[in-house]
Design a protein around this motif. Structure first.
Motif, PDB file in Angstrom:
ATOM      1  N   ALA A 158       0.818  -1.220   0.000  1.00  0.00           N
ATOM      2  CA  ALA A 158       0.000   0.000   0.000  1.00  0.00           C
ATOM      3  C   ALA A 158       0.847   1.263   0.000  1.00  0.00           C
ATOM      4  O   ALA A 158       0.389   2.315  -0.451  1.00  0.00           O
ATOM      5  N   ASN A 159       2.078   1.176   0.491  1.00  0.00           N
ATOM      6  CA  ASN A 159       2.954   2.347   0.515  1.00  0.00           C
ATOM      7  C   ASN A 159       3.567   2.657  -0.847  1.00  0.00           C
ATOM      8  O   ASN A 159       4.154   3.720  -1.030  1.00  0.00           O
ATOM      9  N   PHE A 160       3.448   1.712  -1.789  1.00  0.00           N
ATOM     10  CA  PHE A 160       4.040   1.895  -3.109  1.00  0.00           C
ATOM     11  C   PHE A 160       3.025   1.606  -4.211  1.00  0.00           C
ATOM     12  O   PHE A 160       3.381   1.124  -5.282  1.00  0.00           O
ATOM     13  N   SER A 161       1.747   1.873  -3.944  1.00  0.00           N
ATOM     14  CA  SER A 161       0.692   1.628  -4.923  1.00  0.00           C
ATOM     15  C   SER A 161       0.718   2.701  -6.003  1.00  0.00           C
ATOM     16  O   SER A 161       1.520   3.633  -5.966  1.00  0.00           O
ATOM     17  N   ALA A 162      -0.192   2.570  -6.979  1.00  0.00           N
ATOM     18  CA  ALA A 162      -0.155   3.425  -8.172  1.00  0.00           C
ATOM     19  C   ALA A 162      -0.324   4.903  -7.865  1.00  0.00           C
ATOM     20  O   ALA A 162       0.113   5.756  -8.636  1.00  0.00           O
ATOM     21  N   ASP A 163      -0.950   5.241  -6.744  1.00  0.00           N
ATOM     22  CA  ASP A 163      -1.199   6.650  -6.430  1.00  0.00           C
ATOM     23  C   ASP A 163      -0.079   7.268  -5.583  1.00  0.00           C
ATOM     24  O   ASP A 163      -0.187   8.409  -5.150  1.00  0.00           O
ATOM     25  N   LYS A 164       1.018   6.536  -5.377  1.00  0.00           N
ATOM     26  CA  LYS A 164       2.123   7.042  -4.575  1.00  0.00           C
ATOM     27  C   LYS A 164       3.228   7.604  -5.472  1.00  0.00           C
ATOM     28  O   LYS A 164       3.255   7.380  -6.678  1.00  0.00           O
ATOM     29  N   HIS A 165       4.169   8.339  -4.835  1.00  0.00           N
ATOM     30  CA  HIS A 165       5.270   8.958  -5.579  1.00  0.00           C
ATOM     31  C   HIS A 165       6.184   7.887  -6.177  1.00  0.00           C
ATOM     32  O   HIS A 165       6.609   7.982  -7.333  1.00  0.00           O
ATOM     33  N   ILE A 166       6.515   6.889  -5.371  1.00  0.00           N
ATOM     34  CA  ILE A 166       7.299   5.748  -5.849  1.00  0.00           C
ATOM     35  C   ILE A 166       6.356   4.558  -5.964  1.00  0.00           C
ATOM     36  O   ILE A 166       5.720   4.179  -4.983  1.00  0.00           O
ATOM     37  N   THR A 167       6.256   3.969  -7.143  1.00  0.00           N
ATOM     38  CA  THR A 167       5.314   2.877  -7.361  1.00  0.00           C
ATOM     39  C   THR A 167       6.056   1.567  -7.624  1.00  0.00           C
ATOM     40  O   THR A 167       7.155   1.555  -8.162  1.00  0.00           O
ATOM     41  N   VAL A 168       5.436   0.470  -7.203  1.00  0.00           N
ATOM     42  CA  VAL A 168       5.933  -0.873  -7.468  1.00  0.00           C
ATOM     43  C   VAL A 168       4.764  -1.691  -7.999  1.00  0.00           C
ATOM     44  O   VAL A 168       3.690  -1.704  -7.402  1.00  0.00           O
ATOM     45  N   LYS A 169       4.975  -2.353  -9.118  1.00  0.00           N
ATOM     46  CA  LYS A 169       3.899  -3.146  -9.709  1.00  0.00           C
ATOM     47  C   LYS A 169       3.492  -4.264  -8.762  1.00  0.00           C
ATOM     48  O   LYS A 169       4.342  -4.888  -8.110  1.00  0.00           O
ATOM     49  N   PRO A 170       2.193  -4.543  -8.655  1.00  0.00           N
ATOM     50  CA  PRO A 170       1.743  -5.652  -7.798  1.00  0.00           C
ATOM     51  C   PRO A 170       2.342  -6.972  -8.269  1.00  0.00           C
ATOM     52  O   PRO A 170       2.597  -7.178  -9.463  1.00  0.00           O
ATOM     53  N   MET A 171       2.563  -7.870  -7.314  1.00  0.00           N
ATOM     54  CA  MET A 171       3.069  -9.202  -7.621  1.00  0.00           C
ATOM     55  C   MET A 171       1.885 -10.140  -7.870  1.00  0.00           C
ATOM     56  O   MET A 171       0.949 -10.188  -7.073  1.00  0.00           O
ATOM     57  N   THR A 172       1.920 -10.860  -8.983  1.00  0.00           N
ATOM     58  CA  THR A 172       0.851 -11.801  -9.323  1.00  0.00           C
ATOM     59  C   THR A 172       1.412 -13.212  -9.366  1.00  0.00           C
ATOM     60  O   THR A 172       2.382 -13.470 -10.091  1.00  0.00           O
ATOM     61  N   LEU A 173       0.820 -14.094  -8.591  1.00  0.00           N
ATOM     62  CA  LEU A 173       1.230 -15.496  -8.575  1.00  0.00           C
ATOM     63  C   LEU A 173       0.026 -16.381  -8.888  1.00  0.00           C
ATOM     64  O   LEU A 173      -1.043 -16.204  -8.296  1.00  0.00           O
ATOM     65  N   LYS A 174       0.217 -17.301  -9.812  1.00  0.00           N
ATOM     66  CA  LYS A 174      -0.847 -18.246 -10.166  1.00  0.00           C
ATOM     67  C   LYS A 174      -0.377 -19.647  -9.796  1.00  0.00           C
ATOM     68  O   LYS A 174       0.776 -20.005 -10.003  1.00  0.00           O
ATOM     69  N   SER A 175      -1.299 -20.429  -9.250  1.00  0.00           N
ATOM     70  CA  SER A 175      -0.942 -21.786  -8.854  1.00  0.00           C
ATOM     71  C   SER A 175      -2.169 -22.671  -8.902  1.00  0.00           C
ATOM     72  O   SER A 175      -3.319 -22.199  -8.909  1.00  0.00           O
ATOM     73  N   GLN A 176      -1.911 -23.972  -8.929  1.00  0.00           N
ATOM     74  CA  GLN A 176      -2.987 -24.966  -8.973  1.00  0.00           C
ATOM     75  C   GLN A 176      -2.619 -26.100  -8.036  1.00  0.00           C
ATOM     76  O   GLN A 176      -1.501 -26.625  -8.079  1.00  0.00           O
TER      77      GLN A 176
END
Length: 205
Positions: free
Chosen positions: A184-202
């Protein structure tokens, strides 16, 4: 030839043009240094956040896998409707295999254990062991999940075998998970952004 003492005693000083030139060069050098310094800090922070996001997502998936691997699942179901559209999975253990004169029969157990995973912004695991509730949050702020529009996009069950009784519960199948987690500290609306991590599994159960 002028000596060093003569130059030191020179009281003419710097001209305005020379002073402006020095300020201009100093400004350029300081700007470049500042930008390089800030970029280094941003890169360091982003790398650390990306590693932590992967660790958080791995922890959630590994906890779910532990429940499926270490427990005999008698019923798996989606419980998103109970959570008003928030992705939810529930696993139940309420059967035992008993030997009746050489014939092995599946019977209801006096003890029932249900494990519920609720994939809200904070992932919550609720274990109900014969009425004894235990709640554990698998993620903590500032790490939070991005909720999908369709809960099945995050958690889904593909049933391969249903029980023979009237409940038609899912005895075995596949659990499909897609977790998208962000800081939440680096979400799209912040000055410094980090792309969300996406993990897929089965997982199979």
């Amino acid at each position: 030839m002028k000596t060093a003492a003569d130059l030191w005693k020179n009281e003419h000083g710097l001209s305005l043009i020379e002073l402006l030139a020095v300020l201009a060069v100093s400004g350029i050098v300081l700007t470049v240094f500042y930008n390089v310094f800030i970029m280094g800090i941003k890169t360091y922070e982003k790398t650390g956040v990306e590693v932590q996001l992967r660790d958080e997502a791995d922890y959630v998936l590994s906890d779910l896998l532990d429940v499926l691997d270490q427990s005999r699942i008698d019923n798996a179901e989606l419980c998103s409707a109970e959570q008003k559209g928030i992705p939810c999975l529930r696993f139940t253990q309420n059967k035992v295999i008993k030997n009746n004169n050489g014939i092995f029969l599946e019977q209801n157990n006096s003890e029932t254990i249900t494990t519920t995973f609720i994939f809200d912004k904070q992932v919550k695991k609720i274990t109900n062991n014969n009425g004894k509730l235990e709640t554990v949050f698998l993620t903590q702020a500032p790490y939070e999940l991005i909720l999908p529009n369709n809960p099945l996009d995050s958690a889904n069950i593909i049933c391969l075998e249903q029980s023979a009784d009237e409940t038609k519960s899912c005895k075995s199948g596949l659990v499909e998970m897609t977790i998208q987690i962000q800081d939440a500290n680096f979400s799209a609306d912040k000055h410094i952004t980090v792309k969300p991590m996406t993990l897929k599994s089965q997982f199979g159960f």
